[in-house]
Write an enzyme that holds these catalytic residues in place. Structure first.
Site, PDB file in Angstrom:
ATOM      1  N   LYS A   1     110.836  39.440  37.840  1.00 29.78           N
ATOM      2  CA  LYS A   1     111.964  39.295  36.857  1.00 29.78           C
ATOM      3  C   LYS A   1     111.871  40.076  35.864  1.00 29.78           C
ATOM      4  O   LYS A   1     110.863  40.091  34.806  1.00 29.78           O
ATOM      5  CB  LYS A   1     111.870  37.798  36.502  1.00 29.78           C
ATOM      6  CG  LYS A   1     113.308  37.440  35.955  1.00 29.78           C
ATOM      7  CD  LYS A   1     113.482  36.470  34.914  1.00 29.78           C
ATOM      8  CE  LYS A   1     113.269  36.706  33.362  1.00 29.78           C
ATOM      9  NZ  LYS A   1     114.300  37.784  33.019  1.00 29.78           N
TER      10      LYS A   1
ATOM     11  N   GLY B   1     105.341  41.134  27.204  1.00 25.26           N
ATOM     12  CA  GLY B   1     106.276  40.697  26.578  1.00 25.26           C
ATOM     13  C   GLY B   1     105.862  40.244  25.346  1.00 25.26           C
ATOM     14  O   GLY B   1     104.782  40.602  24.837  1.00 25.26           O
ATOM     15  N   SER B   2     106.699  39.523  24.475  1.00 21.58           N
ATOM     16  CA  SER B   2     106.297  39.275  23.088  1.00 21.58           C
ATOM     17  C   SER B   2     105.144  38.158  23.015  1.00 21.58           C
ATOM     18  O   SER B   2     104.913  37.071  24.085  1.00 21.58           O
ATOM     19  CB  SER B   2     107.430  38.783  22.209  1.00 21.58           C
ATOM     20  OG  SER B   2     107.940  37.718  22.850  1.00 21.58           O
TER      21      SER B   2
ATOM     22  N   ALA C   1     105.069  35.639  21.124  1.00 19.05           N
ATOM     23  CA  ALA C   1     105.729  34.054  21.362  1.00 19.05           C
ATOM     24  C   ALA C   1     106.147  33.665  22.611  1.00 19.05           C
ATOM     25  O   ALA C   1     105.819  32.547  23.088  1.00 19.05           O
ATOM     26  CB  ALA C   1     106.925  34.371  20.132  1.00 19.05           C
ATOM     27  N   THR C   2     106.456  34.594  23.407  1.00 20.06           N
ATOM     28  CA  THR C   2     106.717  34.258  24.877  1.00 20.06           C
ATOM     29  C   THR C   2     105.653  33.953  25.467  1.00 20.06           C
ATOM     30  O   THR C   2     105.545  33.146  26.219  1.00 20.06           O
ATOM     31  CB  THR C   2     107.863  35.297  25.709  1.00 20.06           C
ATOM     32  OG1 THR C   2     108.874  35.522  24.512  1.00 20.06           O
ATOM     33  CG2 THR C   2     108.325  34.729  26.834  1.00 20.06           C
ATOM     34  N   GLY C   3     104.937  34.704  25.205  1.00 19.17           N
ATOM     35  CA  GLY C   3     103.181  34.559  26.127  1.00 19.17           C
ATOM     36  C   GLY C   3     102.876  33.195  25.855  1.00 19.17           C
ATOM     37  O   GLY C   3     102.213  32.599  26.903  1.00 19.17           O
TER      38      GLY C   3
ATOM     39  N   GLU D   1     100.108  40.466  28.612  1.00 22.23           N
ATOM     40  CA  GLU D   1     100.045  41.953  28.085  1.00 22.23           C
ATOM     41  C   GLU D   1     101.295  41.802  26.649  1.00 22.23           C
ATOM     42  O   GLU D   1     102.351  41.825  27.201  1.00 22.23           O
ATOM     43  CB  GLU D   1     100.674  43.115  28.869  1.00 22.23           C
ATOM     44  CG  GLU D   1      99.755  43.280  29.967  1.00 22.23           C
ATOM     45  CD  GLU D   1      98.674  44.431  29.169  1.00 22.23           C
ATOM     46  OE1 GLU D   1      98.628  44.863  28.050  1.00 22.23           O
ATOM     47  OE2 GLU D   1      97.689  44.460  29.966  1.00 22.23           O
TER      48      GLU D   1
ATOM     49  N   CYS E   1     104.857  48.583  22.672  1.00 24.79           N
ATOM     50  CA  CYS E   1     103.851  47.606  22.241  1.00 24.79           C
ATOM     51  C   CYS E   1     102.606  48.380  21.553  1.00 24.79           C
ATOM     52  O   CYS E   1     101.968  47.921  20.878  1.00 24.79           O
ATOM     53  CB  CYS E   1     103.380  46.790  23.359  1.00 24.79           C
ATOM     54  SG  CYS E   1     102.701  48.038  24.879  1.00 24.79           S
TER      55      CYS E   1
ATOM     56  N   GLU F   1     105.313  42.005  14.172  1.00 24.59           N
ATOM     57  CA  GLU F   1     105.830  42.987  15.106  1.00 24.59           C
ATOM     58  C   GLU F   1     107.304  43.163  14.909  1.00 24.59           C
ATOM     59  O   GLU F   1     108.053  42.350  15.160  1.00 24.59           O
ATOM     60  CB  GLU F   1     105.269  42.842  16.486  1.00 24.59           C
ATOM     61  CG  GLU F   1     105.935  44.009  17.400  1.00 24.59           C
ATOM     62  CD  GLU F   1     105.514  43.626  18.842  1.00 24.59           C
ATOM     63  OE1 GLU F   1     105.639  42.534  19.295  1.00 24.59           O
ATOM     64  OE2 GLU F   1     105.159  44.423  19.682  1.00 24.59           O
TER      65      GLU F   1
HETATM   66  P1  NAD Z   1     110.213  39.087  25.652  1.00 27.40           P
HETATM   67  O1  NAD Z   1     109.047  38.183  25.283  1.00 27.40           O
HETATM   68  O2  NAD Z   1     111.524  38.516  24.945  1.00 27.40           O
HETATM   69  O3  NAD Z   1     110.807  38.955  27.229  1.00 27.40           O
HETATM   70  C1  NAD Z   1     109.970  39.415  28.110  1.00 27.40           C
HETATM   71  C2  NAD Z   1     110.420  38.905  29.485  1.00 27.40           C
HETATM   72  O4  NAD Z   1     110.066  37.385  29.685  1.00 27.40           O
HETATM   73  C3  NAD Z   1     111.814  38.955  29.751  1.00 27.40           C
HETATM   74  O5  NAD Z   1     112.043  39.324  31.197  1.00 27.40           O
HETATM   75  C4  NAD Z   1     112.434  37.574  29.407  1.00 27.40           C
HETATM   76  O6  NAD Z   1     113.454  37.161  30.197  1.00 27.40           O
HETATM   77  C5  NAD Z   1     111.274  36.685  29.887  1.00 27.40           C
HETATM   78  N1  NAD Z   1     111.074  35.395  29.135  1.00 27.40           N
HETATM   79  C6  NAD Z   1     111.900  35.057  27.761  1.00 27.40           C
HETATM   80  N2  NAD Z   1     111.428  33.983  27.685  1.00 27.40           N
HETATM   81  C7  NAD Z   1     110.793  33.437  28.747  1.00 27.40           C
HETATM   82  C8  NAD Z   1     110.539  32.013  29.028  1.00 27.40           C
HETATM   83  N3  NAD Z   1     110.551  30.992  28.081  1.00 27.40           N
HETATM   84  N4  NAD Z   1     109.916  31.707  30.003  1.00 27.40           N
HETATM   85  C9  NAD Z   1     109.711  32.660  31.219  1.00 27.40           C
HETATM   86  N5  NAD Z   1     110.409  33.834  30.997  1.00 27.40           N
HETATM   87  C10 NAD Z   1     110.848  34.232  29.732  1.00 27.40           C
HETATM   88  O7  NAD Z   1     110.099  40.492  25.233  1.00 27.40           O
HETATM   89  P2  NAD Z   1     110.965  41.790  25.245  1.00 27.40           P
HETATM   90  O8  NAD Z   1     111.816  41.365  23.881  1.00 27.40           O
HETATM   91  O9  NAD Z   1     111.778  42.133  26.530  1.00 27.40           O
HETATM   92  O10 NAD Z   1     109.818  42.802  25.004  1.00 27.40           O
HETATM   93  C11 NAD Z   1     109.364  43.352  23.828  1.00 27.40           C
HETATM   94  C12 NAD Z   1     107.897  42.551  23.644  1.00 27.40           C
HETATM   95  O11 NAD Z   1     107.103  42.985  24.913  1.00 27.40           O
HETATM   96  C13 NAD Z   1     107.201  43.191  22.368  1.00 27.40           C
HETATM   97  O12 NAD Z   1     106.588  42.021  21.758  1.00 27.40           O
HETATM   98  C14 NAD Z   1     106.018  44.318  23.190  1.00 27.40           C
HETATM   99  O13 NAD Z   1     105.089  44.368  22.144  1.00 27.40           O
HETATM  100  C15 NAD Z   1     105.866  43.361  24.324  1.00 27.40           C
HETATM  101  N6  NAD Z   1     105.389  44.555  25.186  1.00 27.40           N
HETATM  102  C16 NAD Z   1     103.987  44.522  25.532  1.00 27.40           C
HETATM  103  C17 NAD Z   1     103.547  45.543  26.322  1.00 27.40           C
HETATM  104  C18 NAD Z   1     102.004  45.496  26.586  1.00 27.40           C
HETATM  105  O14 NAD Z   1     101.725  46.090  27.756  1.00 27.40           O
HETATM  106  N7  NAD Z   1     101.042  44.807  26.054  1.00 27.40           N
HETATM  107  C19 NAD Z   1     104.176  46.393  26.958  1.00 27.40           C
HETATM  108  C20 NAD Z   1     105.516  46.442  26.629  1.00 27.40           C
HETATM  109  C21 NAD Z   1     106.161  45.442  25.708  1.00 27.40           C
END
Ligand code: NAD
Length: 483
Positions: free
Chosen positions: A172, A224-225, A227-229, A247, A282, A383
């Site tokens: 996704k 992703g972020s 908080a979402t993690g 990640e 990131c 961040e």
């Molecule tokens: P995000 O956490 O908002 O979303 C990431 C993904 O998760 C999207 O596909 C989103 O639709 C999905 N998502 C959101 N809420 C969800 C939930 N409750 N349940 C399931 N899925 C959900 O992140 P973003 O704004 O798209 O990306 C930016 C973040 O990603 C930054 O914090 C950045 O540091 C991080 N990031 C990390 C790496 C790494 O390798 N460590 C690489 C790139 C980006």
């Protein structure tokens, strides 16, 4: 552009209830088309297709899996310009950067294609008449959730390891940048057996949540972020025991000692902040920690260099930086600029919205540098994921530099600039980060483990461990002595 379809069980289809989300070009404000807003039932279908395909795919040979990934790499390479175009239009980054992303995706597809024979276990010495060995087994259906900043690169490269290990995948992408993943799904439909790879789009709250909470998805990998993690860990735990790798974000320090070549360090600070992706990375080194002897000169040169960066449209060959991915993210960046000023930090350059030079309809922010930032302030701790570089108040000695560098809950990357061997090794050892550079920034050396400590995540990727992480070890003990 025509409206798009998801790949589910080898078929290209819309959301079952017909819902769509707009895909917008952040550099122009133009509507590019729509993407399906998948329902929980669509996710169920994708997982069911992936489960059923797993019955066959798990018995595929390493050679067959390698061949499939190589074919996928070829297809992505053949469509590189088109995929890069989609990413540049969809997320506002410079076309040339998104084109490089496609090359990286092809590289990682080929890398994991070449590693399928490494999926071996061990034999363990045991008593005479017995044989004990371990084998690596795939999980089954892997749920892969990815962010907006490198859409195609993540969509293509992050499916490589789970597929190479014999899993099937439901991916996704971010609802803000799904076009290239959907196009990848279309291209994969012709070369990947039905159900082995599925692409579902939509919001995190609906399709993302359905994927995380699906009982038949035992292995989740999230980028992703933070908080979402955390929300995903919590949600997954409500359903069953799942293996979740994360990640996540960073607030990564770049430490500059007075023995470093100042111009080299300043250039590195600009490069390390990834302004080419508007700081939306990131691994961006967004906190600079500079020794007091060189602090003022460093800040002056840094502000001059960052102030000269030119925001522009994705195809502008003279542009140094592009557009912020969406209006919410733009507002977040601008609010941190206001916050920094409220906290008493000194805004040296940028931080305002750019509306001149034909950019009025887009979401552009002039790259910003703050100085005199309190290491405990929110500007230093949180961040931003935007083009805002924060230089901390100067440090006096290595002890203090290390304390400031490590004083966040995140720990993804870190960098130190020094010519002193002892200082370099000490910082390499003591910086709390998963990836440390010495006199270098930003490089992901292929085959090396990338990932974070503390709130930056769990697990490592881009290496052999990532491949192993999509397997579970099974041990077998055979007693043949009494036969
Ligand atoms: P995000 O956490 O908002 O979303 C990431 C993904 O998760 C999207 O596909 C989103 O639709 C999905 N998502 C959101 N809420 C969800 C939930 N409750 N349940 C399931 N899925 C959900 O992140 P973003 O704004 O798209 O990306 C930016 C973040 O990603 C930054 O914090 C950045 O540091 C991080 N990031 C990390 C790496 C790494 O390798 N460590 C690489 C790139 C980006």
């Amino acid at each position: 552009m025509n409206d798009t379809s998801m790949l589910i069980g080898g078929k290209l289809r819309p959301a079952s209830d017909g819902s769509v989300l707009d895909a917008l070009n952040p550099a122009t404000g133009n509507r590019l088309g729509t993407i399906p807003d998948a329902t929980a039932a669509d996710v169920d279908d994708a997982v069911a297709a992936a489960s059923s395909a797993f019955a066959t795919w798990r018995r595929s040979t390493p050679g067959e899996r390698s061949a499939l990934l190589t074919t996928l790499a070829d297809v992505v390479a053949q469509h590189a310009d088109e995929l890069a175009r989609l990413d540049a239009d969809d997320n506002g980054s410079l076309y040339r950067e998104m084109r490089r992303d496609v090359d990286m995706a092809v590289f990682y597809l080929r890398y994991y294609a070449g590693l399928t024979l490494q999926l071996h276990g061990d034999t363990v010495p045991s008593e005479p008449g017995t044989l004990t060995y371990s084998v690596r087994r795939p999980y089954g259906v892997v749920g892969r959730l990815i962010p907006f900043n490198h859409p195609l690169m993540f969509a293509a490269s992050k499916i490589a390891a789970p597929l190479a290990a014999g899993n099937t995948v439901v991916i996704k992408p971010s609802e803000h940048t799904s076009l290239s993943a959907l196009r990848l799904g279309e291209l994969a439909a012709d070369v990947v057996p039905p159900g082995v790879l599925n692409v579902v789009t939509g919001t995190g709250a609906r399709s993302g949540d359905a994927l995380v909470a699906h009982p038949d998805v035992r292995r989740l990998a999230f980028t992703g972020s933070a908080a979402t993690g955390r929300a995903i860990q919590r949600r997954a735990a409500e359903v069953s025991i799942k293996t979740v790798t994360l990640e996540l974000g960073g607030k990564n320090p770049l430490v500059v000692f007075p023995d470093a070549d100042l111009d080299v360090a300043v250039a590195a600070a600009v490069r390390g902040m990834n302004f080419t992706w508007q700081g939306q990375s990131c691994g961006s080194l967004s906190r600079v920690v500079v020794h007091r002897d060189v602090h003022d000169a460093f800040v002056e040169r840094l502000a001059a260099r960052v102030g000269a960066l030119r925001p522009g449209l994705p195809d502008d060959p003279d542009a140094d930086t592009g557009a912020i991915v969406n209006a919410g993210q733009l507002e977040k960046v601008l609010s941190y600029v206001r916050l920094g000023q409220d906290e008493g930090a000194r805004l040296c350059t940028g931080g305002d919205r750019v509306t001149d030079g034909g950019l009025a309809d887009g979401l552009f922010v002039r790259p910003a540098v703050f100085a005199d930032v309190d290491p405990g302030s929110r500007l230093a701790q949180e961040e931003i994921f935007g083009p805002v570089l924060a230089v901390m108040r100067p440090f006096a000695d290595a002890e203090e530099a290390l304390r400031i560098a490590n004083a966040t809950s995140l720990g993804l990357t870190a960098s130190v600039f020094t010519r002193d061997l002892g200082t370099a090794h000490r910082f390499a050892e003591d910086l709390e980060a998963g990836y440390v550079w010495v006199n270098e920034v930003g490089r992901h050396v292929p085959g090396t483990p990338f990932g974070g400590v503390k709130d930056s995540g769990i697990g490592r990727e881009e290496d052999l461990d990532e491949l192993f992480s999509y397997t579970q070890l099974k041990n077998v003990h055979i007693n043949y002595g009494h036969l």
